[in-house]
Design a protein around this motif. Structure first.
Motif, PDB file in Angstrom:
ATOM      1  N   MET A   1       0.820  -1.189   0.000  1.00  0.00           N
ATOM      2  CA  MET A   1       0.000   0.000   0.000  1.00  0.00           C
ATOM      3  C   MET A   1       0.866   1.255   0.000  1.00  0.00           C
ATOM      4  SD  MET A   1      -2.722   1.427   2.779  1.00  0.00           S
ATOM      5  CE  MET A   1      -1.576   2.025   3.986  1.00  0.00           C
ATOM      6  N   ILE A   2       1.893   1.290   0.825  1.00  0.00           N
ATOM      7  CA  ILE A   2       2.701   2.491   0.976  1.00  0.00           C
ATOM      8  C   ILE A   2       3.468   2.790  -0.300  1.00  0.00           C
ATOM      9  CG2 ILE A   2       4.517   3.560   2.343  1.00  0.00           C
ATOM     10  CD1 ILE A   2       1.740   3.110   3.741  1.00  0.00           C
ATOM     11  N   LYS A   3       4.053   1.776  -0.939  1.00  0.00           N
ATOM     12  CA  LYS A   3       4.778   2.014  -2.182  1.00  0.00           C
ATOM     13  C   LYS A   3       3.843   2.529  -3.260  1.00  0.00           C
ATOM     14  CE  LYS A   3       8.644  -1.130  -1.685  1.00  0.00           C
ATOM     15  NZ  LYS A   3       9.377  -2.243  -2.259  1.00  0.00           N
ATOM     16  N   SER A   4       2.640   1.988  -3.323  1.00  0.00           N
ATOM     17  CA  SER A   4       1.705   2.435  -4.344  1.00  0.00           C
ATOM     18  C   SER A   4       1.259   3.872  -4.084  1.00  0.00           C
ATOM     19  CB  SER A   4       0.507   1.497  -4.427  1.00  0.00           C
ATOM     20  OG  SER A   4      -0.176   1.450  -3.193  1.00  0.00           O
ATOM     21  N   LEU A   5       1.142   4.275  -2.817  1.00  0.00           N
ATOM     22  CA  LEU A   5       0.789   5.664  -2.514  1.00  0.00           C
ATOM     23  C   LEU A   5       1.869   6.617  -3.004  1.00  0.00           C
ATOM     24  CD1 LEU A   5      -0.829   5.525   1.017  1.00  0.00           C
ATOM     25  CD2 LEU A   5      -1.905   6.161  -1.115  1.00  0.00           C
ATOM     26  N   SER A   6       3.131   6.207  -2.925  1.00  0.00           N
ATOM     27  CA  SER A   6       4.219   7.049  -3.420  1.00  0.00           C
ATOM     28  C   SER A   6       4.059   7.303  -4.910  1.00  0.00           C
ATOM     29  CB  SER A   6       5.578   6.382  -3.171  1.00  0.00           C
ATOM     30  OG  SER A   6       5.764   6.142  -1.812  1.00  0.00           O
ATOM     31  N   TRP A   7       3.726   6.239  -5.650  1.00  0.00           N
ATOM     32  CA  TRP A   7       3.535   6.379  -7.100  1.00  0.00           C
ATOM     33  C   TRP A   7       2.291   7.198  -7.406  1.00  0.00           C
ATOM     34  CZ3 TRP A   7       7.297   5.798 -10.266  1.00  0.00           C
ATOM     35  CH2 TRP A   7       8.332   4.937  -9.953  1.00  0.00           C
ATOM     36  N   ILE A   8       1.267   7.053  -6.588  1.00  0.00           N
ATOM     37  CA  ILE A   8       0.041   7.835  -6.776  1.00  0.00           C
ATOM     38  C   ILE A   8       0.345   9.313  -6.603  1.00  0.00           C
ATOM     39  CG2 ILE A   8      -2.227   8.357  -5.809  1.00  0.00           C
ATOM     40  CD1 ILE A   8      -2.299   5.344  -4.971  1.00  0.00           C
ATOM     41  N   LEU A   9       1.088   9.644  -5.541  1.00  0.00           N
ATOM     42  CA  LEU A   9       1.438  11.044  -5.290  1.00  0.00           C
ATOM     43  C   LEU A   9       2.256  11.620  -6.438  1.00  0.00           C
ATOM     44  CD1 LEU A   9       2.407  10.846  -1.515  1.00  0.00           C
ATOM     45  CD2 LEU A   9       0.415  11.959  -2.487  1.00  0.00           C
ATOM     46  N   ALA A  10       3.270  10.886  -6.859  1.00  0.00           N
ATOM     47  CA  ALA A  10       4.125  11.375  -7.945  1.00  0.00           C
ATOM     48  C   ALA A  10       3.339  11.483  -9.242  1.00  0.00           C
ATOM     49  CB  ALA A  10       5.324  10.443  -8.123  1.00  0.00           C
ATOM     50  N   GLN A  27       8.261  12.704  -0.621  1.00  0.00           N
ATOM     51  CA  GLN A  27       8.686  12.196   0.679  1.00  0.00           C
ATOM     52  C   GLN A  27       7.592  11.280   1.198  1.00  0.00           C
ATOM     53  OE1 GLN A  27       9.102  15.838   2.914  1.00  0.00           O
ATOM     54  NE2 GLN A  27      11.296  15.903   2.552  1.00  0.00           N
ATOM     55  N   THR A  28       7.965  10.087   1.644  1.00  0.00           N
ATOM     56  CA  THR A  28       6.993   9.176   2.240  1.00  0.00           C
ATOM     57  C   THR A  28       7.567   8.622   3.533  1.00  0.00           C
ATOM     58  OG1 THR A  28       7.837   7.248   1.058  1.00  0.00           O
ATOM     59  CG2 THR A  28       6.085   8.492  -0.019  1.00  0.00           C
ATOM     60  N   HIS A  29       6.664   8.312   4.456  1.00  0.00           N
ATOM     61  CA  HIS A  29       7.094   7.778   5.740  1.00  0.00           C
ATOM     62  C   HIS A  29       5.963   6.932   6.322  1.00  0.00           C
ATOM     63  CE1 HIS A  29       9.209   7.473   9.504  1.00  0.00           C
ATOM     64  NE2 HIS A  29       8.200   8.014  10.151  1.00  0.00           N
ATOM     65  N   GLN A  30       6.216   5.636   6.469  1.00  0.00           N
ATOM     66  CA  GLN A  30       5.263   4.765   7.138  1.00  0.00           C
ATOM     67  C   GLN A  30       5.657   4.716   8.597  1.00  0.00           C
ATOM     68  OE1 GLN A  30       4.708   0.882   5.508  1.00  0.00           O
ATOM     69  NE2 GLN A  30       3.324   0.245   7.130  1.00  0.00           N
ATOM     70  N   VAL A  31       4.763   5.186   9.448  1.00  0.00           N
ATOM     71  CA  VAL A  31       5.067   5.305  10.871  1.00  0.00           C
ATOM     72  C   VAL A  31       4.919   3.964  11.578  1.00  0.00           C
ATOM     73  CG1 VAL A  31       4.511   6.536  12.999  1.00  0.00           C
ATOM     74  CG2 VAL A  31       4.346   7.705  10.810  1.00  0.00           C
ATOM     75  N   LEU A 135      -0.442   6.353  10.673  1.00  0.00           N
ATOM     76  CA  LEU A 135       0.055   5.186   9.959  1.00  0.00           C
ATOM     77  C   LEU A 135       1.050   5.569   8.872  1.00  0.00           C
ATOM     78  CD1 LEU A 135      -3.352   3.363   9.370  1.00  0.00           C
ATOM     79  CD2 LEU A 135      -1.585   2.746  11.035  1.00  0.00           C
ATOM     80  N   TYR A 136       0.741   6.643   8.163  1.00  0.00           N
ATOM     81  CA  TYR A 136       1.522   6.981   6.963  1.00  0.00           C
ATOM     82  C   TYR A 136       1.452   8.480   6.721  1.00  0.00           C
ATOM     83  CZ  TYR A 136       2.616   7.542   2.024  1.00  0.00           C
ATOM     84  OH  TYR A 136       3.166   7.964   0.849  1.00  0.00           O
ATOM     85  N   SER A 137       2.547   9.015   6.202  1.00  0.00           N
ATOM     86  CA  SER A 137       2.607  10.414   5.804  1.00  0.00           C
ATOM     87  C   SER A 137       3.378  10.494   4.494  1.00  0.00           C
ATOM     88  CB  SER A 137       3.325  11.229   6.883  1.00  0.00           C
ATOM     89  OG  SER A 137       3.462  12.563   6.474  1.00  0.00           O
ATOM     90  N   GLY A 138       2.844  11.216   3.535  1.00  0.00           N
ATOM     91  CA  GLY A 138       3.527  11.376   2.269  1.00  0.00           C
ATOM     92  C   GLY A 138       3.148  12.682   1.600  1.00  0.00           C
ATOM     93  N   ASN A 139       4.106  13.235   0.845  1.00  0.00           N
ATOM     94  CA  ASN A 139       3.804  14.449   0.083  1.00  0.00           C
ATOM     95  C   ASN A 139       4.616  14.464  -1.190  1.00  0.00           C
ATOM     96  OD1 ASN A 139       6.230  16.344   0.357  1.00  0.00           O
ATOM     97  ND2 ASN A 139       5.857  15.787   2.491  1.00  0.00           N
ATOM     98  N   ALA A 140       4.072  15.157  -2.167  1.00  0.00           N
ATOM     99  CA  ALA A 140       4.768  15.348  -3.443  1.00  0.00           C
ATOM    100  C   ALA A 140       4.592  16.814  -3.819  1.00  0.00           C
ATOM    101  CB  ALA A 140       4.176  14.448  -4.517  1.00  0.00           C
TER     102      ALA A 140
END
Length: 146
Positions: A1-10, A27-31, A135-140
């Motif tokens: 899930m987290i890796k796919s969110l990174s691609w979604i953001l980008a 930037q992504t960070h799974q807490v 759980l997770y924080s990400g930004n692009a």
């Protein structure tokens, strides 16, 4: 899930339509580990109604649904989506004088650039409401002139 969110953001930022080279910063960070329950709800608390924000929420919800997550009103996972826009020629710092951290650096204008850059940022955070934790924080983010 987290890796796919990174691609979604980008990917969400990359389809924005500017000419010239575009630098996307992600930037992504799974807490902590995600709960076993694969249900989520979208936070919709806004100071002002915003069509772009509603579209960003829909894109994130569809992406999570494609990964097997189910959108339900009272789910334990709360998804918060944010959009921001700022002039890119100044930096943003946080913290106090002893522990100041630069959140966004100032971008210098390119030679012969005809307009001032703006930074556009998409932020996605996931919270486990049952445990009261992130759980997770990400930004692009990207700079665009027009």
């Amino acid at each position: 899930m987290i890796k796919s969110l990174s691609w979604i953001l980008a990917g969400s930022i990359a389809v924005s339509g500017c000419s010239g080279p575009i630098q996307t910063r992600v930037q992504t960070h799974q807490v902590i580990a995600s709960p076993a329950e694969k249900q989520f709800t979208i936070s919709s608390l806004d100071a002002v109604a915003n069509q772009d924000l509603a579209l960003a929420r829909d894109v994130v919800a569809k992406s999570l649904s494609a990964k097997g997550y189910q959108l339900t009103p009272n789910a334990s996972i709360l998804v918060h989506v944010g959009l921001s826009d700022r002039l890119a020629n100044f930096s943003i710092n946080a913290g106090d004088k002893t522990a100041e951290e630069t959140i966004a650096i100032a971008k210098k204008a390119k030679p012969l650039q005809s307009c001032q850059d703006r930074e556009h940022r998409l932020t996605v955070n996931l919270f486990d409401q049952a445990r009261g934790s992130k759980l997770y924080s990400g930004n692009a983010s990207e700079y665009h002139c027009k």
